[in-house]
Design a protein around this motif. Sequence first.
Motif, PDB file in Angstrom:
ATOM      1  N   LEU A   1       0.841  -1.194   0.000  1.00 53.26           N
ATOM      2  CA  LEU A   1       0.000   0.000   0.000  1.00 53.26           C
ATOM      3  C   LEU A   1       0.874   1.241   0.000  1.00 53.26           C
ATOM      4  O   LEU A   1       1.813   1.339   0.790  1.00 53.26           O
ATOM      5  N   VAL A   2       0.556   2.187  -0.868  1.00 54.78           N
ATOM      6  CA  VAL A   2       1.213   3.488  -0.875  1.00 54.78           C
ATOM      7  C   VAL A   2       0.147   4.548  -0.598  1.00 54.78           C
ATOM      8  O   VAL A   2      -0.891   4.600  -1.266  1.00 54.78           O
ATOM      9  N   VAL A   3       0.406   5.375   0.406  1.00 54.84           N
ATOM     10  CA  VAL A   3      -0.490   6.470   0.773  1.00 54.84           C
ATOM     11  C   VAL A   3       0.149   7.769   0.296  1.00 54.84           C
ATOM     12  O   VAL A   3       1.275   8.097   0.695  1.00 54.84           O
ATOM     13  N   ILE A   4      -0.541   8.498  -0.563  1.00 53.56           N
ATOM     14  CA  ILE A   4      -0.016   9.751  -1.099  1.00 53.56           C
ATOM     15  C   ILE A   4      -0.575  10.892  -0.261  1.00 53.56           C
ATOM     16  O   ILE A   4      -1.755  11.230  -0.337  1.00 53.56           O
TER      17      ILE A   4
ATOM     18  N   ALA B   1       7.689   9.076  -8.642  1.00 55.35           N
ATOM     19  CA  ALA B   1       7.914  10.151  -7.681  1.00 55.35           C
ATOM     20  C   ALA B   1       9.367  10.603  -7.751  1.00 55.35           C
ATOM     21  O   ALA B   1      10.215   9.961  -8.396  1.00 55.35           O
ATOM     22  N   ILE B   2       9.650  11.714  -7.069  1.00 58.22           N
ATOM     23  CA  ILE B   2      11.011  12.244  -7.096  1.00 58.22           C
ATOM     24  C   ILE B   2      11.304  12.967  -5.782  1.00 58.22           C
ATOM     25  O   ILE B   2      10.424  13.593  -5.189  1.00 58.22           O
TER      26      ILE B   2
ATOM     27  N   LEU C   1       4.705  12.296  -9.100  1.00 58.78           N
ATOM     28  CA  LEU C   1       4.511  12.851 -10.432  1.00 58.78           C
ATOM     29  C   LEU C   1       3.313  12.249 -11.148  1.00 58.78           C
ATOM     30  O   LEU C   1       2.628  12.935 -11.911  1.00 58.78           O
ATOM     31  N   ASP C   2       3.064  10.950 -10.921  1.00 59.57           N
ATOM     32  CA  ASP C   2       2.010  10.256 -11.658  1.00 59.57           C
ATOM     33  C   ASP C   2       1.859   8.853 -11.088  1.00 59.57           C
ATOM     34  O   ASP C   2       2.745   8.362 -10.385  1.00 59.57           O
ATOM     35  N   PHE C   3       0.732   8.227 -11.361  1.00 62.59           N
ATOM     36  CA  PHE C   3       0.611   6.786 -11.112  1.00 62.59           C
ATOM     37  C   PHE C   3      -0.210   6.186 -12.241  1.00 62.59           C
ATOM     38  O   PHE C   3      -0.999   6.859 -12.890  1.00 62.59           O
TER      39      PHE C   3
ATOM     40  N   ASN D   1      -6.563  17.473  -6.942  1.00 60.95           N
ATOM     41  CA  ASN D   1      -6.760  16.256  -7.725  1.00 60.95           C
ATOM     42  C   ASN D   1      -6.045  16.267  -9.068  1.00 60.95           C
ATOM     43  O   ASN D   1      -6.528  15.644 -10.027  1.00 60.95           O
ATOM     44  N   GLU D   2      -4.897  16.918  -9.158  1.00 59.13           N
ATOM     45  CA  GLU D   2      -4.147  16.865 -10.412  1.00 59.13           C
ATOM     46  C   GLU D   2      -3.696  15.440 -10.726  1.00 59.13           C
ATOM     47  O   GLU D   2      -3.735  14.995 -11.875  1.00 59.13           O
ATOM     48  N   LEU D   3      -3.275  14.699  -9.704  1.00 53.12           N
ATOM     49  CA  LEU D   3      -2.882  13.306  -9.923  1.00 53.12           C
ATOM     50  C   LEU D   3      -4.076  12.468 -10.368  1.00 53.12           C
ATOM     51  O   LEU D   3      -3.952  11.599 -11.245  1.00 53.12           O
TER      52      LEU D   3
END
Length: 461
Positions: A9-12, A115-116, A90-92, A278-280
């Motif tokens: 799980l990744v939580v952004i 990501a960066i 950056l994106d998923f 909500n850009e991602l």
Amino acid sequence: MEKTLQYDLVVIGGGPAGLAAATEAWNNGIQRILILERDYELGGILNQCIHNGFGLHIFKEELTGPEYAERFIKKVQETNIDVFLQTMVLDFELRDEDHLDEFSEAEQDSLLIHAINSQQGYLTIQATAIILAMGCRERTRGAIGIPGDRSSGIFTAGTAQRYMNREGYMVGRRVVILGSGDIGLIMARRMTLEGAKVLGVIELMPYSNGLTRNIVQCLHDFDIPLFLSHTVVDVKGKQRLEKVVIAQVDENRRPIPETEKEFDCDTLLLSVGLIPENELSKMAKLELDRRTNGPVVSQNQETSLAGVFACGNVLHVHDLVDFVTEESQSAGRNAAQYILNLRSKQDIPQSFSKENERKEHFERQSQKSKDCDFISILNGNGVNYTVPQRLNKNDLSESIGIFFRVSNVFRNKQIVVQSGDRVIRSFKRQRLVPAEMEYITLTQEDLQNITDSLVVSLEEM
């Protein structure tokens, strides 16, 4: 060769929503969890909210924002949850269907996050599930088109709050605030306590957009005037702001000539609304709700992309952080269940061949769910939006909570939930205001034999 990190799980987002979601997923059996936070510390917006009033629902006591955040940060620190700070996502994306054969069976069930950060550089992170907890941002001067000079001294209320409470800067001495949202009201009190003179809070609507307790504690207690049905029509100043001109507005929210008032001031704070970040979500092509500016979700906070969940202010703007926490804990539990189901292959028929399993899984993730699998929840008379926006017909084994906001100030109304001509449930309310989010619960019995859309509306009591 670029290394791909692997997590369940990744939580952004490492604010109150992300912290609550991550700890709840951990408590529900998920061990490999990563929190990605773009700021230099966890806690999100709470770190600059040094006033009290947080935690009354969750902890049954009044806490400041940093105190509330600290409790959840400690919960994270007591686990083996990984945290990457100062990391920008950056994106998923999904795995490319044309190259699924290049990956193991476990990898085929995953999403990729790009990501960066300055320590590790460019990161590719593989996750079985993602929780979006990016919070919201403030609407700016450019978004609302305030006319006048482009002088300094004009801030969003949240920016001024950060400058004062975290960086230690006094942003002005004679202040006008446009918008009576909670941040604007709280900053009216904060500026007064620091020795500034707040000349007035200007509100376009005929009612305040802040919680009643904030109107009383931040304006009435400090004799700060509130100008309802007014707006800023001009700002003047060569280098620094010198004057703000306001005017009364009519029922169409247009300025009325010859009603102008002029204030000599050096600072204008804008508290004119929050927008879910909500850009991602847009880049991932998630289905968004134009009413909330957040993702469309079902009752388990799952978005239109399987395995991607949303909670907190990225989903819809909340009044209280306690409600953010409760909603995020639900997202954490549901994400954990999704991961455990995939792990045990309970959601994939065992009779399928591997090739068909992959195809089925990809189609489930990459295509929007068919309308027949969901019951839509629609807003009726007097209701602006509902969250969730739909119910999964195959997951109605528990009670369902629905958040919504009303479109005006109402008294002595009943909230009616109906499907077609059938009234499912009604709830009496003495007073409803747009500034305070409403919450109702439908039981499992209420939802039996529902085939048509649910409509939430206000009717006469």
